[in-house]
Design a protein around this motif. Sequence first.
Motif, PDB file in Angstrom:
ATOM      1  N   ALA A 237      -1.745  12.833  -5.837  1.00 23.47           N
ATOM      2  CA  ALA A 237      -1.403  11.964  -4.680  1.00 23.47           C
ATOM      3  C   ALA A 237      -1.919  10.447  -4.674  1.00 23.47           C
ATOM      4  CB  ALA A 237      -1.732  12.628  -3.347  1.00 23.47           C
ATOM      5  N   PRO A 238      -1.397   9.942  -6.123  1.00 20.26           N
ATOM      6  CA  PRO A 238      -1.978   8.479  -6.302  1.00 20.26           C
ATOM      7  C   PRO A 238      -1.485   7.755  -5.256  1.00 20.26           C
ATOM      8  CG  PRO A 238      -0.047   8.982  -7.742  1.00 20.26           C
ATOM      9  CD  PRO A 238      -0.207  10.347  -6.974  1.00 20.26           C
ATOM     10  N   PHE A 239      -2.539   6.894  -5.092  1.00 23.06           N
ATOM     11  CA  PHE A 239      -2.398   5.864  -3.761  1.00 23.06           C
ATOM     12  C   PHE A 239      -2.753   4.508  -4.389  1.00 23.06           C
ATOM     13  CE2 PHE A 239      -6.818   5.477  -2.734  1.00 23.06           C
ATOM     14  CZ  PHE A 239      -7.362   6.537  -2.705  1.00 23.06           C
ATOM     15  N   ASN A 240      -2.309   3.489  -3.817  1.00 21.41           N
ATOM     16  CA  ASN A 240      -2.966   2.061  -3.983  1.00 21.41           C
ATOM     17  C   ASN A 240      -2.762   1.341  -2.731  1.00 21.41           C
ATOM     18  OD1 ASN A 240       0.082   1.795  -4.498  1.00 21.41           O
ATOM     19  ND2 ASN A 240      -0.641  -0.231  -3.970  1.00 21.41           N
TER      20      ASN A 240
ATOM     21  N   SER B 284       0.903  -1.268   0.008  1.00 22.14           N
ATOM     22  CA  SER B 284      -0.029   0.094   0.112  1.00 22.14           C
ATOM     23  C   SER B 284       0.868   1.219  -0.078  1.00 22.14           C
ATOM     24  CB  SER B 284      -0.759  -0.069   1.431  1.00 22.14           C
ATOM     25  OG  SER B 284      -1.716  -1.101   1.185  1.00 22.14           O
ATOM     26  N   THR B 285       0.621   2.273  -1.061  1.00 22.62           N
ATOM     27  CA  THR B 285       1.621   2.941  -1.412  1.00 22.62           C
ATOM     28  C   THR B 285       0.880   4.407  -1.847  1.00 22.62           C
ATOM     29  OG1 THR B 285       3.300   1.625  -2.083  1.00 22.62           O
ATOM     30  CG2 THR B 285       3.709   3.654  -2.483  1.00 22.62           C
ATOM     31  N   VAL B 286       1.371   5.557  -1.260  1.00 20.28           N
ATOM     32  CA  VAL B 286       0.899   6.554  -1.852  1.00 20.28           C
ATOM     33  C   VAL B 286       2.173   7.756  -2.274  1.00 20.28           C
ATOM     34  CG1 VAL B 286       0.682   7.914   0.591  1.00 20.28           C
ATOM     35  CG2 VAL B 286      -0.517   8.952  -1.569  1.00 20.28           C
ATOM     36  N   SER B 287       1.955   8.380  -3.605  1.00 16.02           N
ATOM     37  CA  SER B 287       3.125   8.954  -4.096  1.00 16.02           C
ATOM     38  C   SER B 287       2.618  10.549  -3.949  1.00 16.02           C
ATOM     39  CB  SER B 287       3.573   8.798  -5.181  1.00 16.02           C
ATOM     40  OG  SER B 287       4.414   7.549  -5.289  1.00 16.02           O
TER      41      SER B 287
ATOM     42  N   LYS C 137      -8.460   8.128 -13.901  1.00 12.17           N
ATOM     43  CA  LYS C 137      -9.210   7.972 -12.680  1.00 12.17           C
ATOM     44  C   LYS C 137      -8.163   6.950 -11.884  1.00 12.17           C
ATOM     45  CE  LYS C 137     -14.067   7.839 -13.439  1.00 12.17           C
ATOM     46  NZ  LYS C 137     -15.177   7.111 -13.560  1.00 12.17           N
ATOM     47  N   GLN C 138      -7.572   6.009 -12.359  1.00 11.01           N
ATOM     48  CA  GLN C 138      -6.532   5.164 -12.081  1.00 11.01           C
ATOM     49  C   GLN C 138      -5.341   5.171 -12.866  1.00 11.01           C
ATOM     50  OE1 GLN C 138      -7.871   1.146 -10.657  1.00 11.01           O
ATOM     51  NE2 GLN C 138      -9.700   1.763 -10.007  1.00 11.01           N
ATOM     52  N   LEU C 139      -3.921   4.831 -12.488  1.00 13.88           N
ATOM     53  CA  LEU C 139      -2.953   4.852 -12.995  1.00 13.88           C
ATOM     54  C   LEU C 139      -3.154   3.772 -14.315  1.00 13.88           C
ATOM     55  CD1 LEU C 139       0.299   5.356 -10.853  1.00 13.88           C
ATOM     56  CD2 LEU C 139      -1.120   7.034 -12.434  1.00 13.88           C
ATOM     57  N   ILE C 140      -3.487   2.505 -13.685  1.00  7.68           N
ATOM     58  CA  ILE C 140      -3.660   1.218 -14.648  1.00  7.68           C
ATOM     59  C   ILE C 140      -5.175   1.244 -15.004  1.00  7.68           C
ATOM     60  CG2 ILE C 140      -3.215  -0.909 -15.188  1.00  7.68           C
ATOM     61  CD1 ILE C 140      -0.826  -0.663 -13.419  1.00  7.68           C
ATOM     62  N   ARG C 141      -5.640   1.504 -16.213  1.00  9.44           N
ATOM     63  CA  ARG C 141      -7.069   0.962 -16.461  1.00  9.44           C
ATOM     64  C   ARG C 141      -7.172   0.795 -17.919  1.00  9.44           C
ATOM     65  NH1 ARG C 141     -12.590   3.803 -14.970  1.00  9.44           N
ATOM     66  NH2 ARG C 141     -13.259   2.100 -13.367  1.00  9.44           N
ATOM     67  N   TYR C 142      -8.235  -0.016 -18.397  1.00 13.47           N
ATOM     68  CA  TYR C 142      -8.407  -0.271 -19.573  1.00 13.47           C
ATOM     69  C   TYR C 142      -9.168   0.652 -20.487  1.00 13.47           C
ATOM     70  CZ  TYR C 142      -6.978  -5.022 -17.880  1.00 13.47           C
ATOM     71  OH  TYR C 142      -6.122  -5.815 -17.338  1.00 13.47           O
ATOM     72  N   ALA C 143      -8.818   0.874 -21.435  1.00 14.30           N
ATOM     73  CA  ALA C 143      -9.561   1.782 -22.698  1.00 14.30           C
ATOM     74  C   ALA C 143     -10.867   1.492 -22.962  1.00 14.30           C
ATOM     75  CB  ALA C 143      -8.806   2.018 -23.754  1.00 14.30           C
ATOM     76  N   GLY C 144     -11.747   2.105 -23.203  1.00 15.95           N
ATOM     77  CA  GLY C 144     -13.170   1.714 -23.761  1.00 15.95           C
ATOM     78  C   GLY C 144     -13.462   2.336 -25.239  1.00 15.95           C
TER      79      GLY C 144
ATOM     80  N   PRO D  14      -4.878  -1.497  -8.043  1.00 13.94           N
ATOM     81  CA  PRO D  14      -5.744  -0.235  -8.237  1.00 13.94           C
ATOM     82  C   PRO D  14      -4.901   0.987  -7.838  1.00 13.94           C
ATOM     83  CG  PRO D  14      -6.311  -1.402  -6.573  1.00 13.94           C
ATOM     84  CD  PRO D  14      -5.122  -2.164  -7.095  1.00 13.94           C
ATOM     85  N   VAL D  15      -4.550   1.993  -8.579  1.00 12.12           N
ATOM     86  CA  VAL D  15      -3.730   2.949  -8.049  1.00 12.12           C
ATOM     87  C   VAL D  15      -4.774   4.154  -8.282  1.00 12.12           C
ATOM     88  CG1 VAL D  15      -1.788   4.363  -8.183  1.00 12.12           C
ATOM     89  CG2 VAL D  15      -1.794   2.131  -8.809  1.00 12.12           C
ATOM     90  N   ILE D  16      -5.570   4.794  -7.408  1.00 16.51           N
ATOM     91  CA  ILE D  16      -6.331   5.768  -7.527  1.00 16.51           C
ATOM     92  C   ILE D  16      -5.731   7.023  -7.681  1.00 16.51           C
ATOM     93  CG2 ILE D  16      -8.283   6.921  -6.631  1.00 16.51           C
ATOM     94  CD1 ILE D  16      -9.419   4.371  -5.568  1.00 16.51           C
ATOM     95  N   SER D  17      -5.868   7.749  -8.893  1.00 18.47           N
ATOM     96  CA  SER D  17      -5.068   8.920  -9.252  1.00 18.47           C
ATOM     97  C   SER D  17      -5.795  10.248  -9.326  1.00 18.47           C
ATOM     98  CB  SER D  17      -4.304   8.517 -10.470  1.00 18.47           C
ATOM     99  OG  SER D  17      -5.141   8.211 -11.214  1.00 18.47           O
ATOM    100  N   ASP D  18      -6.892  10.458  -8.909  1.00 20.81           N
ATOM    101  CA  ASP D  18      -7.560  11.601  -9.367  1.00 20.81           C
ATOM    102  C   ASP D  18      -8.420  12.212  -8.028  1.00 20.81           C
ATOM    103  OD1 ASP D  18      -9.681   9.887  -8.873  1.00 20.81           O
ATOM    104  OD2 ASP D  18     -10.785  10.538 -10.829  1.00 20.81           O
ATOM    105  N   MET D  19      -7.995  11.723  -6.753  1.00 22.70           N
ATOM    106  CA  MET D  19      -8.585  12.339  -5.686  1.00 22.70           C
ATOM    107  C   MET D  19      -7.208  13.253  -4.964  1.00 22.70           C
ATOM    108  SD  MET D  19     -10.428   9.147  -3.914  1.00 22.70           S
ATOM    109  CE  MET D  19     -11.444  10.167  -2.664  1.00 22.70           C
ATOM    110  N   ARG D  20      -7.872  14.161  -4.110  1.00 22.09           N
ATOM    111  CA  ARG D  20      -7.034  15.224  -3.633  1.00 22.09           C
ATOM    112  C   ARG D  20      -6.994  14.730  -2.238  1.00 22.09           C
ATOM    113  NH1 ARG D  20      -8.560  19.765  -0.353  1.00 22.09           N
ATOM    114  NH2 ARG D  20     -10.677  19.164  -0.532  1.00 22.09           N
ATOM    115  N   LEU D  21      -5.573  14.758  -1.803  1.00 20.88           N
ATOM    116  CA  LEU D  21      -5.222  14.488  -0.372  1.00 20.88           C
ATOM    117  C   LEU D  21      -4.962  15.685   0.382  1.00 20.88           C
ATOM    118  CD1 LEU D  21      -3.819  12.655   1.986  1.00 20.88           C
ATOM    119  CD2 LEU D  21      -1.744  12.647   0.585  1.00 20.88           C
TER     120      LEU D  21
END
Lengths: 363, 363
Positions: A233-236, A108-111, A128-135, A216-223
């Motif tokens: 501040a992406p975290f997983n 579990s990591t946050v940058s 939304k997340q660093l790794i996610r599939y395109a649609g 899952p690395v959530i990358s669009d939230m504000r810390l």
Amino acid sequence: MLPLPFDLLQKATDFLQVFYEENDLQDLSQRVGQVQDEISATGSYTLTEEELIYGAKIAWRNSNRCIGRLFWKSLKVRDRRAISRAEDIFSDLMEHLDFATNGGKIRSTVSIYPAANSESGEIRILNKQLIRYAGYCLPNGNVVGDPDSVDFTRLCQDLGWESEGTAFDILPVVIQVSDEDPKWFSIPEEKVLRVPISHPEYAWLESMQIQWYAIPVISDMRLEIGGLSFTCAPFNGWYMLTEIAVRNLADAQRYNLLPQLAEKMGLDTKHPRTLWKDKALVVLQEAVLYSFQEKGVAIVDHHSASEQFLEFCNIEQSKGRTVQAEWSWIVPPTAGSTMGVFHRDWGNEILSPNFFYQEHHWQ
Amino acid sequence: MLPLPFDLLQKATDFLQVFYEENDLQDLSQRVGQVQDEISATGSYTLTEEELIYGAKIAWRNSNRCIGRLFWKSLKVRDRRAISRAEDIFSDLMEHLDFATNGGKIRSTVSIYPAANSESGEIRILNKQLIRYAGYCLPNGNVVGDPDSVDFTRLCQDLGWESEGTAFDILPVVIQVSDEDPKWFSIPEEKVLRVPISHPEYAWLESMQIQWYAIPVISDMRLEIGGLSFTCAPFNGWYMLTEIAVRNLADAQRYNLLPQLAEKMGLDTKHPRTLWKDKALVVLQEAVLYSFQEKGVAIVDHHSASEQFLEFCNIEQSKGRTVQAEWSWIVPPTAGSTMGVFHRDWGNEILSPNFFYQEHHWQ
Ligand code: HEM
Ligand code: HEM
């Protein structure tokens, strides 16, 4: 919206109080005085590395929707406040992926990149997340890939990204620094741990060529810590089984795999009375769990997660803290009533430090 | 607590307004005047039969926790305000059972006994539901029967009720009129439609000798219409599958059958990762659904109920009414996210007419 200096001092003081108290530190008033001076002089202030690290941990502890909070103290905090160019952030994010993926033993990591600032503006990851599939929306209205990514995929294409158009293309990372144009960066394939989904008994499941990614690395939230806003501040953590098997792969508005699965299972999908969704859901859960285990990738089932969360609640109570939690998010989306969390409730006050939604500039 | 006359007039007026408006009736003010006179003279008032019937239907329509509300207009309302002796209420309740059970083609029904009144007091059924299984706490702490009934069973025994001590003994009906002593009455076996649970494929399930009853008649809630309190107004619909298979028979604090079932299914119950609860839950659901269908007893699966509730929401919206609903009760306790209701939310304001909890005198 940056807080006014007075507001900021109040929030800084509130946080520092908690930080000093929980860590048995002395000289709170001296540190508050320092911060006050800094705010007076510059309009903002800088957290020490220790404050930042502990603040990020509290932000996790305060995440009302997170069932995984038992492990809040073990969060790995990468202090990256010195990195502010999009290119440098991207390459550091690749290090985050390596470090956090850790060959499957997920950490579990946050940058944490520079805080929003009235001079330099704010840094954003648009994904939304660093790794996610395109649609991809086909002319006939069908979607290839993840329907939830359709808008963002179009943005990436508009920026010049090209792809193979499969159901599991990894989207590029799009980073926007201040009012510069957003820049996109392809994630090298070797940074992405993919888990092909198979089933211990049903061989046909492997032939459906389903996969999910490990982390899952959530990358669009504000810390938010002490009134400062870390907009980048992406975290997983690691996944809870149902997130993949019950939501991402099964939701009608996501990969919607239940009808196909039920057909392969020979179930009658014409009437809900055959419980085909319920049956297919269990098979998909088995498959995802089995595949992650086979690949050596950390994942927690919803029953264990529920137990862990209740343990978290007990510990918090023993520390004199009242757990805040959002029932409808904490209770897993299937078999809810078989778990202890279903039969509990909590206040749902939003405390700080915490993670917050922020508007997507690009939408 | 009976409302003060002024309060009562206000509530009566509010209800009559809705009743007249929704039914396109004239002369509301004349009726309000009448009620006002009656309240001035007697401290209370009497609803006409039409008002009572429509009020009960609205009470169902306003039940925020009920997923079955699409059918609110078809509620059968038995006006039994003329019956007030415990013996007479009991024999009328037996008629309610016959009428509502209807050989399995269950009719949603409410029976309304006299309103609470400052002179004659209030009438109460002490049971939670008219038909429910007893629960016996053994000296070793184990429970035979329904653990949720243990306290009430003890009360019945204190009153002189005797039983066989099986896991599926039907409790007597206990009625209390005003400040008289509570009286208990055994329900004749022929009034109770029981459904033995078997499974279309697993023969061993029948040998577990599980059963449930056909019809849930909630008997301890207060029906409020136009400020009047009907403290004895038992109502029933048909069951939703998960109430029996996922809660009553499966909850750890109820019949707790999942461990036994999983064992018979050959599942490893030592670790939640085997998903044994999820798997056993599906089998139990199949069994209950199959058994009710075999016996010709109405029951709705959770998927269909979710669709029906969303249809109810659409109809309500088209009538200009805003649906109030409690998400955590509306979303079924398993496979939640596969259903439309999971992805919606509603206000949760409590409207009147409605059904309310009331304190159990005996506890
Ligand atoms: C360690 C393993 C972890 C597990 C198993 C876990 C589990 C979950 C789950 C199941 C959700 C609900 C997701 C959804 O339904 O969309 C969630 C939400 C959340 N988690 Fe965790 N989590 C973990 C780690 C973390 C970490 C490390 C953080 C932050 C440092 C975090 C912060 C949050 C936040 C902020 C949300 C709410 C997201 C939103 O509102 O969209 N979690 N978590
Ligand atoms: C026709 C079939 C019906 C179905 C399938 C149905 C379904 C349900 C379900 C699943 C619940 C939640 C129960 C629980 O989790 O304990 C519920 C609650 C409720 N229902 Fe219905 N219902 C039906 C008929 C009725 C009728 C006829 C009435 C009243 C006239 C009614 C009033 C209520 C009320 C007041 C509650 C809340 C009970 C409480 O708070 O404990 N329902 N219903």
